[in-house]
Write an enzyme that holds these catalytic residues in place. Structure first.
Site, PDB file in Angstrom:
ATOM      1  N   HIS A   1     -27.513 -42.470  12.160  1.00  0.00           N
ATOM      2  CA  HIS A   1     -28.648 -43.184  11.570  1.00  0.00           C
ATOM      3  C   HIS A   1     -28.199 -43.899  10.290  1.00  0.00           C
ATOM      4  O   HIS A   1     -27.390 -43.370   9.523  1.00  0.00           O
ATOM      5  CB  HIS A   1     -29.779 -42.198  11.249  1.00  0.00           C
ATOM      6  CG  HIS A   1     -31.051 -42.887  10.906  1.00  0.00           C
ATOM      7  ND1 HIS A   1     -31.289 -43.411   9.656  1.00  0.00           N
ATOM      8  CD2 HIS A   1     -32.146 -43.171  11.651  1.00  0.00           C
ATOM      9  CE1 HIS A   1     -32.480 -43.994   9.645  1.00  0.00           C
ATOM     10  NE2 HIS A   1     -33.019 -43.859  10.842  1.00  0.00           N
TER      11      HIS A   1
ATOM     12  N   ASP B   1     -44.988 -51.593   0.352  1.00  0.00           N
ATOM     13  CA  ASP B   1     -45.055 -50.312  -0.358  1.00  0.00           C
ATOM     14  C   ASP B   1     -43.898 -50.282  -1.344  1.00  0.00           C
ATOM     15  O   ASP B   1     -43.028 -51.155  -1.320  1.00  0.00           O
ATOM     16  CB  ASP B   1     -45.024 -49.130   0.626  1.00  0.00           C
ATOM     17  CG  ASP B   1     -43.788 -49.141   1.497  1.00  0.00           C
ATOM     18  OD1 ASP B   1     -42.690 -49.040   0.939  1.00  0.00           O
ATOM     19  OD2 ASP B   1     -43.895 -49.286   2.735  1.00  0.00           O
TER      20      ASP B   1
ATOM     21  N   ARG C   1     -31.021 -47.267  13.974  1.00  0.00           N
ATOM     22  CA  ARG C   1     -30.268 -46.569  15.031  1.00  0.00           C
ATOM     23  C   ARG C   1     -30.424 -47.297  16.357  1.00  0.00           C
ATOM     24  O   ARG C   1     -31.322 -48.160  16.490  1.00  0.00           O
ATOM     25  CB  ARG C   1     -30.676 -45.108  15.142  1.00  0.00           C
ATOM     26  CG  ARG C   1     -32.161 -44.862  15.162  1.00  0.00           C
ATOM     27  CD  ARG C   1     -32.447 -43.364  15.116  1.00  0.00           C
ATOM     28  NE  ARG C   1     -33.830 -43.115  14.766  1.00  0.00           N
ATOM     29  CZ  ARG C   1     -34.566 -42.165  15.313  1.00  0.00           C
ATOM     30  NH1 ARG C   1     -34.053 -41.371  16.234  1.00  0.00           N
ATOM     31  NH2 ARG C   1     -35.806 -41.987  14.935  1.00  0.00           N
TER      32      ARG C   1
ATOM     33  N   ASP D   1     -41.671 -53.547   5.524  1.00  0.00           N
ATOM     34  CA  ASP D   1     -40.797 -53.181   6.641  1.00  0.00           C
ATOM     35  C   ASP D   1     -40.645 -54.357   7.614  1.00  0.00           C
ATOM     36  O   ASP D   1     -39.544 -54.845   7.902  1.00  0.00           O
ATOM     37  CB  ASP D   1     -41.457 -51.934   7.270  1.00  0.00           C
ATOM     38  CG  ASP D   1     -41.008 -51.539   8.649  1.00  0.00           C
ATOM     39  OD1 ASP D   1     -40.413 -52.357   9.342  1.00  0.00           O
ATOM     40  OD2 ASP D   1     -41.285 -50.390   9.048  1.00  0.00           O
TER      41      ASP D   1
ATOM     42  N   CYS E   1     -36.129 -51.906   5.194  1.00  0.00           N
ATOM     43  CA  CYS E   1     -35.432 -50.970   4.287  1.00  0.00           C
ATOM     44  C   CYS E   1     -33.973 -50.771   4.689  1.00  0.00           C
ATOM     45  O   CYS E   1     -33.133 -50.439   3.853  1.00  0.00           O
ATOM     46  CB  CYS E   1     -36.161 -49.635   4.184  1.00  0.00           C
ATOM     47  SG  CYS E   1     -36.185 -48.666   5.696  1.00  0.00           S
ATOM     48  N   TYR E   2     -33.661 -51.012   5.973  1.00  0.00           N
ATOM     49  CA  TYR E   2     -32.261 -50.871   6.395  1.00  0.00           C
ATOM     50  C   TYR E   2     -31.400 -52.000   5.841  1.00  0.00           C
ATOM     51  O   TYR E   2     -30.173 -51.939   5.924  1.00  0.00           O
ATOM     52  CB  TYR E   2     -32.144 -50.780   7.923  1.00  0.00           C
ATOM     53  CG  TYR E   2     -32.871 -49.569   8.466  1.00  0.00           C
ATOM     54  CD1 TYR E   2     -32.668 -48.310   7.898  1.00  0.00           C
ATOM     55  CD2 TYR E   2     -33.776 -49.672   9.511  1.00  0.00           C
ATOM     56  CE1 TYR E   2     -33.355 -47.196   8.356  1.00  0.00           C
ATOM     57  CE2 TYR E   2     -34.462 -48.565   9.989  1.00  0.00           C
ATOM     58  CZ  TYR E   2     -34.253 -47.333   9.399  1.00  0.00           C
ATOM     59  OH  TYR E   2     -34.930 -46.231   9.853  1.00  0.00           O
TER      60      TYR E   2
ATOM     61  N   ASP F   1     -36.150 -53.037  10.584  1.00  0.00           N
ATOM     62  CA  ASP F   1     -36.963 -52.556   9.461  1.00  0.00           C
ATOM     63  C   ASP F   1     -36.282 -53.023   8.165  1.00  0.00           C
ATOM     64  O   ASP F   1     -35.074 -52.832   7.990  1.00  0.00           O
ATOM     65  CB  ASP F   1     -37.038 -51.016   9.534  1.00  0.00           C
ATOM     66  CG  ASP F   1     -37.800 -50.377   8.377  1.00  0.00           C
ATOM     67  OD1 ASP F   1     -37.985 -51.032   7.329  1.00  0.00           O
ATOM     68  OD2 ASP F   1     -38.197 -49.210   8.512  1.00  0.00           O
TER      69      ASP F   1
ATOM     70  N   LYS G   1     -33.585 -49.027  18.298  1.00  0.00           N
ATOM     71  CA  LYS G   1     -34.838 -48.900  17.555  1.00  0.00           C
ATOM     72  C   LYS G   1     -35.203 -50.219  16.875  1.00  0.00           C
ATOM     73  O   LYS G   1     -34.513 -51.216  16.995  1.00  0.00           O
ATOM     74  CB  LYS G   1     -34.755 -47.729  16.565  1.00  0.00           C
ATOM     75  CG  LYS G   1     -34.510 -46.423  17.266  1.00  0.00           C
ATOM     76  CD  LYS G   1     -35.590 -45.396  17.357  1.00  0.00           C
ATOM     77  CE  LYS G   1     -36.975 -45.630  16.999  1.00  0.00           C
ATOM     78  NZ  LYS G   1     -37.631 -44.397  16.537  1.00  0.00           N
TER      79      LYS G   1
ATOM     80  N   HIS H   1     -40.262 -49.883   0.308  1.00  0.00           N
ATOM     81  CA  HIS H   1     -39.703 -51.097   0.920  1.00  0.00           C
ATOM     82  C   HIS H   1     -39.470 -52.199  -0.113  1.00  0.00           C
ATOM     83  O   HIS H   1     -38.527 -52.973   0.010  1.00  0.00           O
ATOM     84  CB  HIS H   1     -40.591 -51.575   2.082  1.00  0.00           C
ATOM     85  CG  HIS H   1     -40.433 -50.707   3.286  1.00  0.00           C
ATOM     86  ND1 HIS H   1     -41.266 -49.652   3.556  1.00  0.00           N
ATOM     87  CD2 HIS H   1     -39.489 -50.719   4.273  1.00  0.00           C
ATOM     88  CE1 HIS H   1     -40.858 -49.049   4.662  1.00  0.00           C
ATOM     89  NE2 HIS H   1     -39.781 -49.672   5.119  1.00  0.00           N
TER      90      HIS H   1
END
Ligand code: FPP
Ligand code: ZN
Length: 471
Positions: free
Chosen positions: A277, A394, A325, A387, A333-334, A331, A328, A397
């Site tokens: 991850h 938020d 991952r 995201d 934040c990645y 997003d 998936k 993020h």
């Protein structure tokens, strides 16, 4: 399911996309447009370039919820990009500093709204995310720094370990010392630059507590008796490094345990045997960078080739952003957890493998322009960052998307003399990318370069470490 059944099959959709894209290319050529962000956006919609990565399932096949959701996100993102392209090159969204700033400072300067009571154990995180977001866009102010320092020190002084021989930070008042809460608190205190607060930390007590969290196999637990994973190792090492208490007892066995967390896919899991991850991978690789220099890392047992492959595979060609991952959803934040991993890997291959020391010749492992496009077009809410389209912004993020934007705009350079003087954790520094074929950086979109290990604007971490090493 309804959405799925209504989706055109690959061939039809590719044809439709090709028609839409070729008409946009024609328009852009007629207008003489040659901006990298705009051109890249056009390529992102090119179906022949690995777009719609999960649309290979034939109609009628039972698909998982995740794949359905992933397809829906692809359609949302495609619509956003097509709308922007149809409006012309000057309509690529810019970083809306003013509105994001209002969001960050409003939240930093008022009591949290009532629904935030759920996050009572995450107050040190909230302080860190908001302060770091402000610092990244270069407008954190002294009043905010001092208020935060005062609050954070209450969490330290009232944590349930504070009266004993051990001490760490809880996530709020009167809470159990916790590695994640303490990591966030130490980073927020570092951003506060408040030396009076720093002086109140009993570093020897913190060290005793960190050793209590350490396990025989070299791993750390999140709190005494808690779960152990690569986050805990990273948090413990960051705290120890910044407070200048990182010694052989804390280091022993950690690198070997971390190496065991690399999976057959190439990324790192939270613990040996689990799934790779992005979040755990960033933690593992950064922790290894604190412990080992690049030469040592190359012979540590780390499988660099598959780590690079897994990491670059996290970037989706249509969206431009990363997933955490395999299979998936993208997003924002990645952009930091995976993007931060990319920055460290680039440092390793540029410095160690190819011995490139001219930043202008640095190799970029990912498509930075695509990632920046995802961030600017899909991750901006009216106030704050998010995201993906359809989600609200938020604090978490807002911070990590801004960190990702910084990564897009900078390379990390290895400086052996800094490693010699201050240790491995302080051996990298960011430089803004000046390769016009790699990324377009407009002044409006510019964010400060970050420290590759600690994820804060460059300079703050070394400042705190220097303070504690001079005590
Ligand atoms: C999966 O969430 C998330 C994880 C398995 C953990 C992620 C770890 C981090 C973000 C690192 C935290 C770092 C510190 C320093 C504490 P999910 O299943 O909701 O998301 P996904 O579908 O994107 O995997
Ligand atoms: Zn996220």
């Amino acid at each position: 399911m309804i959405t799925l059944l209504q989706m055109p099959n690959d061939e039809v959709k590719n044809q439709q996309s090709e028609v839409a894209v070729s008409s946009l290319i024609e328009t852009s050529q007629n207008q003489g447009i040659s901006f990298l962000d705009f051109d890249t956006l056009l390529n992102m919609l090119d179906a022949s370039y690995d777009s719609f990565s999960n649309c290979n399932a034939s109609l009628g096949e039972v698909l998982t919820d995740t794949i359905e959701k992933k397809m829906e996100v692809e359609v949302d993102v495609q619509t956003i990009y097509e709308d922007i392209l149809s409006e012309g090159s000057d309509k690529i969204p810019k970083l809306n500093r003013e509105m994001h700033s209002r969001y960050i400072h409003e939240m930093l300067n008022r009591p949290l709204p009532a629904p935030f009571s759920k996050l009572d154990a995450s107050k040190t995180w909230i302080a860190f995310w908001l302060m770091n977001s402000a610092a990244l866009i270069d407008n954190l102010n002294t009043k905010e720094q001092n208020n935060a320092a005062k609050q954070l020190m209450y969490f330290y002084k009232t944590s349930s370990g504070s009266k004993n021989t051990v001490a760490g930070f809880g996530g709020g008042l009167h809470q159990l010392p916790h590695l994640a809460a303490s990591y966030a608190a130490v980073l927020a205190l570092l951003l506060s630059k408040n030396e009076n607060a720093w002086r109140e930390i009993d570093t020897q007590k913190v060290k005793k507590w960190l050793l209590q969290c350490k396990n025989k196999d070299g791993s750390f637990s999140m709190h005494v008796g808690g779960e152990s994973d690569t986050r805990a190792a990273y948090c413990a090492l960051c705290i120890a490094q910044l407070l200048n208490i990182l010694d052989d007892d804390l280091r022993k066995g950690v690198a070997d345990w971390l190496i065991k967390c690399q999976t057959y896919e190439g990324g790192f899991a939270g613990a040996p045997g689990d799934e790779a991850h992005g979040g755990y991978t960033f933690c593992a690789l950064s922790a290894l960078f604190i412990l080992l220099n690049p030469d040592e890392l190359m012979v540590s047992g780390l499988n660099l080739e598959i780590l690079i492959k897994w990491t670059v595979d996290r970037q989706y060609s249509l969206e431009g952003g990363f997933s955490g991952r395999t299979n998936k959803l993208v997003d924002g934040c990645y952009s930091h957890w995976v993007g931060g991993t990319v920055a460290l890997l680039e440092l390793l291959i540029n410095y160690n493998k190819y011995k490139i020391n001219d930043p202008n010749k640095y190799l970029s492992l990912i498509d930075r322009q695509r990632l920046q496009n995802y961030i600017l077009c899909c991750c901006q809410d009216t106030f704050g960052l998010r995201d993906k389209p359809g989600m609200n912004s938020d604090f978490y993020h807002t911070n990590y998307v801004l960190c990702g934007l910084s990564m897009c705009q900078h390379f990390q350079i290895y400086d052996p003399s800094k490693a010699q003087k201050y240790g491995n954790a302080f051996s990298a520094y960011p430089i803004e990318i000046e390769q016009p074929n790699t990324i377009t950086i407009l002044d409006d979109n510019h964010v400060l370069g970050i420290d590759a290990i600690f994820g804060v604007p460059y300079g703050y971490a070394l400042n705190m470490y220097t303070f504690f090493s001079n005590l």
